[in-house]
Every structure is written in structure tokens, then in C-alpha cells.
Design a protein around this motif. Structure first.
Motif, mmCIF file in Angstrom:
data_model
loop_
_atom_site.group_PDB
_atom_site.id
_atom_site.type_symbol
_atom_site.label_atom_id
_atom_site.label_comp_id
_atom_site.label_asym_id
_atom_site.label_seq_id
_atom_site.Cartn_x
_atom_site.Cartn_y
_atom_site.Cartn_z
ATOM 1 N N THR A 46 0.832 -1.203 0.000
ATOM 2 C CA THR A 46 0.000 0.000 0.000
ATOM 3 C C THR A 46 0.866 1.253 0.000
ATOM 4 N N THR A 47 1.949 1.219 0.741
ATOM 5 C CA THR A 47 2.856 2.372 0.777
ATOM 6 C C THR A 47 3.394 2.670 -0.621
ATOM 7 N N LEU A 48 3.777 1.636 -1.348
ATOM 8 C CA LEU A 48 4.285 1.821 -2.710
ATOM 9 C C LEU A 48 3.209 2.458 -3.604
ATOM 10 N N LEU A 49 1.986 1.958 -3.522
ATOM 11 C CA LEU A 49 0.917 2.502 -4.362
ATOM 12 C C LEU A 49 0.585 3.941 -3.959
ATOM 13 N N ARG A 50 0.613 4.214 -2.658
ATOM 14 C CA ARG A 50 0.318 5.579 -2.194
ATOM 15 C C ARG A 50 1.400 6.566 -2.643
ATOM 16 N N ILE A 51 2.632 6.080 -2.752
ATOM 17 C CA ILE A 51 3.714 6.933 -3.269
ATOM 18 C C ILE A 51 3.437 7.298 -4.727
ATOM 19 N N LEU A 52 2.963 6.319 -5.511
ATOM 20 C CA LEU A 52 2.674 6.599 -6.928
ATOM 21 C C LEU A 52 1.567 7.628 -7.069
ATOM 22 N N LEU A 53 0.635 7.627 -6.115
ATOM 23 C CA LEU A 53 -0.492 8.563 -6.167
ATOM 24 C C LEU A 53 -0.141 9.923 -5.559
ATOM 25 N N GLY A 54 1.065 10.044 -5.036
ATOM 26 C CA GLY A 54 1.470 11.309 -4.442
ATOM 27 C C GLY A 54 0.895 11.528 -3.060
ATOM 28 N N LEU A 55 0.362 10.464 -2.438
ATOM 29 C CA LEU A 55 -0.234 10.587 -1.106
ATOM 30 C C LEU A 55 0.815 10.456 -0.018
ATOM 31 N N VAL A 56 1.918 9.799 -0.363
ATOM 32 C CA VAL A 56 3.046 9.608 0.552
ATOM 33 C C VAL A 56 4.288 9.982 -0.236
ATOM 34 N N HIS A 57 5.240 10.654 0.418
ATOM 35 C CA HIS A 57 6.476 11.009 -0.273
ATOM 36 C C HIS A 57 7.577 10.027 0.094
ATOM 37 N N ALA A 58 8.293 9.547 -0.907
ATOM 38 C CA ALA A 58 9.423 8.662 -0.647
ATOM 39 C C ALA A 58 10.530 9.459 0.043
ATOM 40 N N ASP A 59 11.277 8.798 0.927
ATOM 41 C CA ASP A 59 12.416 9.461 1.587
ATOM 42 C C ASP A 59 13.555 9.633 0.592
ATOM 43 N N THR A 60 13.795 8.595 -0.197
ATOM 44 C CA THR A 60 14.856 8.643 -1.204
ATOM 45 C C THR A 60 14.390 7.915 -2.451
ATOM 46 N N GLY A 61 15.083 8.165 -3.548
ATOM 47 C CA GLY A 61 14.796 7.455 -4.786
ATOM 48 C C GLY A 61 14.020 8.309 -5.774
ATOM 49 N N THR A 62 13.782 7.719 -6.939
ATOM 50 C CA THR A 62 13.111 8.401 -8.041
ATOM 51 C C THR A 62 11.775 7.736 -8.314
ATOM 52 N N VAL A 63 10.745 8.536 -8.511
ATOM 53 C CA VAL A 63 9.421 8.008 -8.849
ATOM 54 C C VAL A 63 8.848 8.832 -9.990
ATOM 55 N N ARG A 64 8.451 8.166 -11.071
ATOM 56 C CA ARG A 64 7.777 8.848 -12.180
ATOM 57 C C ARG A 64 6.546 8.039 -12.580
ATOM 58 N N VAL A 65 5.465 8.753 -12.851
ATOM 59 C CA VAL A 65 4.244 8.138 -13.361
ATOM 60 C C VAL A 65 4.012 8.748 -14.732
ATOM 61 N N SER A 66 4.104 7.929 -15.783
ATOM 62 C CA SER A 66 4.090 8.427 -17.162
ATOM 63 C C SER A 66 5.081 9.580 -17.324
ATOM 64 N N GLY A 67 6.225 9.435 -16.707
ATOM 65 C CA GLY A 67 7.287 10.424 -16.850
ATOM 66 C C GLY A 67 7.127 11.646 -15.965
ATOM 67 N N ARG A 68 6.095 11.670 -15.123
ATOM 68 C CA ARG A 68 5.838 12.872 -14.319
ATOM 69 C C ARG A 68 5.991 12.592 -12.832
ATOM 70 N N HIS A 69 6.216 13.671 -12.093
ATOM 71 C CA HIS A 69 6.320 13.527 -10.647
ATOM 72 C C HIS A 69 4.972 13.142 -10.064
#
Ligand code: ATP
Length: 232
Positions: A46-69
Motif C-alpha cells: 500500500t505504501t508503494l501505491l500511495r507513493i505513486l499517487l502522491g499521497l506519501v512522499h518517498a524518503d529517497t529514490g526516483t518516482v515517475r508516473v508516465s514520466g511525471r512527478h
């Protein structure tokens, strides 16, 4: 560009207090794939999915959804999500509930009819939502997520709590979406489920990636089976 992955996660870690929920997770979902996130309770799905939705911010690393933040308006417009029990109005029909959502986004009623047919609720669309089974409610949630044809669908344990018929119908729905070319990222704690509906799967255990492979290759490997035994 057309070869931009639907989801790109690289080296993502997230802790809540001192508890690491995700440690150095990588994930790349290509467009048109049905991708599973498999793991027991507390694995970090759930944490991973919430990060993709912008509901939780990752402490480190890169996340892009269709190339966007994640969380950017363009990124959010590109994701349909069902990550908790949907909050529909019980005394309104399934159709009216969807119309409220559709109209708020300037979508025509024909779009409501389209998504109702996809989730096979068109026959019950004018019944009160309050009279729906859990499985029908979940399928209405998927219908809501499909409004506006988002290129990516994110589903958090969509079969959880459903009766056997509801489970079968939801799995069939997701498989059909995949066949139609929708990119789907779904979480599950059931190995057999991701084997039935996903092409690829990332296996998380206590926040770490222990496998990321095709479903066929996973069948042969022992790692995921261990997870399944610990899952319930
Ligand atoms: P489940 O199937 O139970 O939902 P999961 O794989 O989705 O499990 P997460 O919900 O991502 O796992 O939780 C991963 C870890 O992070 C768990 O130990 C959980 O208690 C912790 N956690 C998640 N969200 C928070 C939060 N907002 N605050 C504190 N801890 C959290």
C-alpha cells in the motif's frame, strides 16, 4: 514519448519513524502490462501505491508516473485508483453515484454508461448503491477509477474481503482490462491471484524486493511460495 514507462520507481525507500516500510525498491511498468505487487501484510504494498499517487512522499529514490512527478496534476489525471473502500452515497443508485463524479470532471453521461458496461454493472446500475454486495461495490469503485480513460489503473488488493463469486468476477474484470490494453498495477497477498491475472510481478517482503519477474518464471522459483505461506 511513447516508450516512457507507465511507472518508473528506482531506489525508493520510505520509513515511518524508525520502521522501514520500503527499502531500495525498483519497479518499471511498461504500458499495457498488468503488473502485480505481491507480498504478505505489512510488506509495503500500500505504501508503494500511495507513493505513486502522491499521497506519501518517498524518503529517497526516483518516482515517475508516465514520466511525471507523482502528485502533479498531469500525473494524477493519468491514474485511476481504487486504494480503499470507495465512499459512495448509499441511497443513490450506482449510476447516479458515478454521474456525480463524472459531471464534476466535465465528463458526459455516455462515459458513465461505458464504464458501467466494462464492470458489468449496467444491469444493476439503477439499484441503490446501499443494496450492492461488497463485490458489486468494488466493481463500481473500479468503474469510477476508469472514468475519463486514465492510462494507468492502480488497484490495492481489489479482491480483499469479497465472497468467492465476487473474487472470480473481479479477477475476470482485471484480466479483461489487461486484454483491452489498460495498464494495471495491482497489489495482492495471494500468489495464485497474481498468477491468474498478471504478466509480471514484483514480490515484496518487509519492504524489500525479493523477486521481480514474469509470472511463468516466478512459478518455478521458491521465493514467492514462501511469501504465500506467510501471507494468511
Ligand atoms: P497490508 O496488506 O496490511 O495493507 P501492505 O503490504 O500494504 O500490507 P503497508 O500498508 O504498505 O503494507 O505497510 C508497510 C509497513 O508500514 C507496515 O509495517 C505498516 O504498519 C507501516 N505503515 C504504513 N503506513 C503507515 C503510516 N501512515 N504510519 C506509520 N506506519 C505506517
Amino acid at each position: 514519448p511513447p516508450d516512457t514507462p507507465a511507472v518508473h520507481v528506482a531506489g525508493v525507500s520510505k520509513s515511518f519513524g524508525t520502521l522501514p516500510a520500503l527499502s531500495d525498491v525498483d519497479l518499471r511498468v511498461q504500458r499495457g502490462q498488468v503488473y502485480g505487487v505481491l507480498g504478505p501484510n505489512g510488506a509495503g504494498k500500500t505504501t508503494l501505491l500511495r507513493i505513486l499517487l502522491g499521497l506519501v512522499h518517498a524518503d529517497t529514490g526516483t518516482v515517475r508516473v508516465s514520466g511525471r512527478h507523482p502528485g502533479a496534476p498531469e500525473a494524477l489525471r493519468g491514474i485511476g485508483a481504487l486504494i480503499e473502500t470507495p465512499a459512495f452515497v448509499p441511497h443513490l443508485s450506482g449510476r447516479t453515484n458515478l454521474r456525480v463524479l463524472a459531471r464534476a470532471r466535465g465528463l458526459p453521461d455516455s462515459e458513465v454508461q461505458r464504464v458501467l458496461e466494462i464492470v458489468q454493472l449496467d444491469g444493476r446500475a439503477d439499484d441503490r448503491y446501499g443494496g450492492y454486495s461488497l463485490g458489486m461495490g468494488q466493481r463500481l469503485g473500479v468503474a469510477a477509477a476508469l472514468l475519463g480513460r486514465p492510462p494507468l489503473l492502480v488497484l490495492d488488493e481489489p479482491t480483499n474481503g469479497l465472497d468467492p463469486d465476487g473474487v472470480v468476477q473481479m479477477r475476470e474484470l482485471v484480466r479483461n482490462l489487461g486484454t483491452d490494453g489498460t495498464t494495471v498495477l495491482l497489489s495482492s497477498h495471494i500468489l495464485g491471484e497474481v498468477q491468474q491475472i498478471c504478466e509480471r510481478v514484483v514480490v515484496l517482503d518487509r519492504g524489500r524486493t525479493i523477486a521481480d519477474d514474469t509470472v511463468e518464471n516466478l512459478r518455478a522459483g521458491p521465493g514467492a511460495l514462501t511469501v504465500e505461506l506467510r501471507a494468511d
